[in-house]
Design a protein around this motif. Structure first.
Motif, PDB file in Angstrom:
ATOM      1  N   ALA A  10      -5.390  69.958  29.690  1.00  0.00           N
ATOM      2  CA  ALA A  10      -6.476  70.348  30.581  1.00  0.00           C
ATOM      3  C   ALA A  10      -5.938  70.526  31.991  1.00  0.00           C
ATOM      4  N   ASP A  11      -6.513  71.483  32.696  1.00  0.00           N
ATOM      5  CA  ASP A  11      -6.193  71.682  34.106  1.00  0.00           C
ATOM      6  C   ASP A  11      -7.021  70.729  34.955  1.00  0.00           C
ATOM      7  N   LEU A  12      -6.398  70.123  35.948  1.00  0.00           N
ATOM      8  CA  LEU A  12      -7.095  69.275  36.917  1.00  0.00           C
ATOM      9  C   LEU A  12      -7.046  69.987  38.264  1.00  0.00           C
ATOM     10  N   MET A  13      -8.203  70.392  38.784  1.00  0.00           N
ATOM     11  CA  MET A  13      -8.209  71.046  40.093  1.00  0.00           C
ATOM     12  C   MET A  13      -8.137  69.995  41.194  1.00  0.00           C
ATOM     13  N   GLY A  14      -7.908  70.457  42.409  1.00  0.00           N
ATOM     14  CA  GLY A  14      -7.740  69.540  43.526  1.00  0.00           C
ATOM     15  C   GLY A  14      -8.893  68.578  43.704  1.00  0.00           C
ATOM     16  N   GLN A  15     -10.124  69.060  43.510  1.00  0.00           N
ATOM     17  CA  GLN A  15     -11.302  68.191  43.657  1.00  0.00           C
ATOM     18  C   GLN A  15     -11.242  67.027  42.679  1.00  0.00           C
ATOM     19  N   THR A  16     -10.839  67.309  41.447  1.00  0.00           N
ATOM     20  CA  THR A  16     -10.728  66.260  40.433  1.00  0.00           C
ATOM     21  C   THR A  16      -9.645  65.265  40.805  1.00  0.00           C
ATOM     22  N   LEU A  17      -8.524  65.750  41.309  1.00  0.00           N
ATOM     23  CA  LEU A  17      -7.430  64.862  41.696  1.00  0.00           C
ATOM     24  C   LEU A  17      -7.831  63.944  42.845  1.00  0.00           C
ATOM     25  N   ARG A  18      -8.672  64.459  43.742  1.00  0.00           N
ATOM     26  CA  ARG A  18      -9.075  63.661  44.903  1.00  0.00           C
ATOM     27  C   ARG A  18     -10.225  62.704  44.593  1.00  0.00           C
ATOM     28  N   MET A  19     -11.114  63.069  43.676  1.00  0.00           N
ATOM     29  CA  MET A  19     -12.306  62.267  43.398  1.00  0.00           C
ATOM     30  C   MET A  19     -12.099  61.217  42.313  1.00  0.00           C
ATOM     31  N   THR A  20     -11.031  61.350  41.536  1.00  0.00           N
ATOM     32  CA  THR A  20     -10.824  60.456  40.397  1.00  0.00           C
ATOM     33  C   THR A  20      -9.431  59.829  40.458  1.00  0.00           C
ATOM     34  N   SER A  21      -9.162  58.974  39.496  1.00  0.00           N
ATOM     35  CA  SER A  21      -7.852  58.320  39.419  1.00  0.00           C
ATOM     36  C   SER A  21      -6.904  59.033  38.458  1.00  0.00           C
ATOM     37  N   LEU A  22      -7.293  60.183  37.917  1.00  0.00           N
ATOM     38  CA  LEU A  22      -6.435  60.846  36.939  1.00  0.00           C
ATOM     39  C   LEU A  22      -5.093  61.261  37.526  1.00  0.00           C
ATOM     40  N   GLY A  23      -5.067  61.551  38.823  1.00  0.00           N
ATOM     41  CA  GLY A  23      -3.805  61.927  39.452  1.00  0.00           C
ATOM     42  C   GLY A  23      -2.803  60.790  39.501  1.00  0.00           C
ATOM     43  N   ASP A  24      -3.255  59.549  39.257  1.00  0.00           N
ATOM     44  CA  ASP A  24      -2.364  58.383  39.261  1.00  0.00           C
ATOM     45  C   ASP A  24      -1.713  58.142  37.906  1.00  0.00           C
ATOM     46  N   ARG A  25      -2.180  58.843  36.884  1.00  0.00           N
ATOM     47  CA  ARG A  25      -1.698  58.563  35.541  1.00  0.00           C
ATOM     48  C   ARG A  25      -0.237  58.966  35.377  1.00  0.00           C
ATOM     49  N   ALA A  26       0.471  58.282  34.469  1.00  0.00           N
ATOM     50  CA  ALA A  26       1.882  58.535  34.194  1.00  0.00           C
ATOM     51  C   ALA A  26       2.100  58.527  32.682  1.00  0.00           C
ATOM     52  N   PRO A  27       3.168  59.169  32.196  1.00  0.00           N
ATOM     53  CA  PRO A  27       3.442  59.160  30.758  1.00  0.00           C
ATOM     54  C   PRO A  27       3.431  57.742  30.195  1.00  0.00           C
ATOM     55  N   GLY A  28       2.743  57.592  29.070  1.00  0.00           N
ATOM     56  CA  GLY A  28       2.626  56.290  28.424  1.00  0.00           C
ATOM     57  C   GLY A  28       1.338  55.566  28.740  1.00  0.00           C
ATOM     58  N   ASP A  29       0.636  55.957  29.817  1.00  0.00           N
ATOM     59  CA  ASP A  29      -0.637  55.324  30.161  1.00  0.00           C
ATOM     60  C   ASP A  29      -1.677  55.605  29.085  1.00  0.00           C
ATOM     61  N   ARG A  30      -2.503  54.617  28.812  1.00  0.00           N
ATOM     62  CA  ARG A  30      -3.587  54.772  27.857  1.00  0.00           C
ATOM     63  C   ARG A  30      -4.858  55.187  28.592  1.00  0.00           C
ATOM     64  N   VAL A  31      -5.672  56.017  27.965  1.00  0.00           N
ATOM     65  CA  VAL A  31      -6.905  56.504  28.584  1.00  0.00           C
ATOM     66  C   VAL A  31      -8.041  56.447  27.573  1.00  0.00           C
ATOM     67  N   ASN A  32      -9.272  56.260  28.083  1.00  0.00           N
ATOM     68  CA  ASN A  32     -10.467  56.247  27.252  1.00  0.00           C
ATOM     69  C   ASN A  32     -10.918  57.680  26.972  1.00  0.00           C
ATOM     70  N   LEU A  33     -11.309  57.947  25.734  1.00  0.00           N
ATOM     71  CA  LEU A  33     -11.739  59.290  25.339  1.00  0.00           C
ATOM     72  C   LEU A  33     -13.125  59.243  24.704  1.00  0.00           C
ATOM     73  N   GLU A  34     -13.930  60.269  25.010  1.00  0.00           N
ATOM     74  CA  GLU A  34     -15.241  60.417  24.378  1.00  0.00           C
ATOM     75  C   GLU A  34     -15.557  61.901  24.234  1.00  0.00           C
ATOM     76  N   ARG A  35     -15.992  62.299  23.049  1.00  0.00           N
ATOM     77  CA  ARG A  35     -16.465  63.662  22.831  1.00  0.00           C
ATOM     78  C   ARG A  35     -17.869  63.802  23.391  1.00  0.00           C
ATOM     79  N   CYS A  36     -18.253  65.047  23.707  1.00  0.00           N
ATOM     80  CA  CYS A  36     -19.589  65.275  24.254  1.00  0.00           C
ATOM     81  C   CYS A  36     -20.662  65.029  23.192  1.00  0.00           C
ATOM     82  N   LEU A  37     -21.858  64.717  23.666  1.00  0.00           N
ATOM     83  CA  LEU A  37     -22.983  64.336  22.811  1.00  0.00           C
ATOM     84  C   LEU A  37     -23.563  65.547  22.095  1.00  0.00           C
ATOM     85  N   ARG A  38     -23.867  65.386  20.801  1.00  0.00           N
ATOM     86  CA  ARG A  38     -24.602  66.402  20.044  1.00  0.00           C
ATOM     87  C   ARG A  38     -26.094  66.070  20.073  1.00  0.00           C
ATOM     88  N   PRO A  39     -26.961  67.079  19.943  1.00  0.00           N
ATOM     89  CA  PRO A  39     -28.409  66.812  20.023  1.00  0.00           C
ATOM     90  C   PRO A  39     -28.906  65.801  18.999  1.00  0.00           C
TER      91      PRO A  39
END
Length: 218
Positions: free
Chosen positions: A65-94
């Motif tokens: 996924a592409d992370l634009m500048g706004q995302t890098l500034r508003m979130t902590s994703l720009g701090d991530r490094a190889p090997g880091d674990r992240v929480n994942l969730e698929r979007c909700l179905r009706p």
């Protein structure tokens, strides 16, 4: 839309920054979280809604996924490094159950872990947050922390110089998410209750006058 119920853990493979373009390319090993996710589909990564660049058949188990500048500034994703674990969730179905609360994947900002207090099987986290967000975080209200739907158990005094809130993490959540690995000083993504933010916005902007009916027009 999401619910804050994490279903998978992913692992950061790479985060390639392009300073000139003010973007970054995030690559994850997401495993089964990608089953049926098309290019252009949404996946919440640590609470941030991101758009898949590839069809799952092109790169099995790999999410990019592409992370634009706004995302890098508003979130902590720009701090991530190889090997880091992240929480994942698929979007909700009706047809899905809303087991957590309404989460958009639009992070309001980041907080800082101030304290981690074990209580045997469960743990209390105290999170510092900006004053601009504290108004949306009441005791017994809902908040998404690193994409995890949680109930706020305590908050700082409204007049405090520095604001914080606390959440209790049960064993199932500690095992199924990255929250059990948090330590004081860690930066975390916060999404406050969208209903509170909309209510405030509606209160601030007066309603426009209603359009005249046919009978009222000259």
């Amino acid at each position: 839309m999401f619910t804050g119920i994490v279903t998978h853990l992913g692992t950061v493979v790479a985060l390639e920054h392009d300073a000139a373009a003010d973007t970054a390319l995030l690559t994850l090993d997401a495993g089964g979280a990608l089953d049926g996710l098309p290019a252009g589909g949404s996946l919440a990564v640590d609470g941030v809604c991101l758009t898949a660049l590839d069809e799952p058949t092109e790169r099995p188990g790999v999410f990019r996924a592409d992370l634009m500048g706004q995302t890098l500034r508003m979130t902590s994703l720009g701090d991530r490094a190889p090997g880091d674990r992240v929480n994942l969730e698929r979007c909700l179905r009706p047809t899905d159950h809303l087991d957590g609360h309404v989460v958009q994947g639009h992070v309001d900002g980041t907080g800082e872990v101030l304290a981690v207090t074990p209580h045997g099987a469960w743990t209390t986290l105290r999170i510092g947050l900006p004053a601009r967000l504290a108004r949306y975080v009441p005791a017994q209200g809902a908040i998404a922390l690193q994409g995890v739907s949680l109930t706020v158990t305590a908050v700082s005094d409204p007049g405090a110089a520095a604001h914080w809130f606390e959440v209790g993490i049960i064993p199932a959540t500690l095992e199924a998410t990255t929250l059990g690995a948090l330590r004081p000083g860690d930066r975390v993504n916060l999404e406050t209750d969208v209903l509170a933010r909309y209510a405030e916005r509606l209160a601030l902007i007066p309603s426009a006058p209603a359009a005249p009916t046919e009978e009222a027009r000259p």
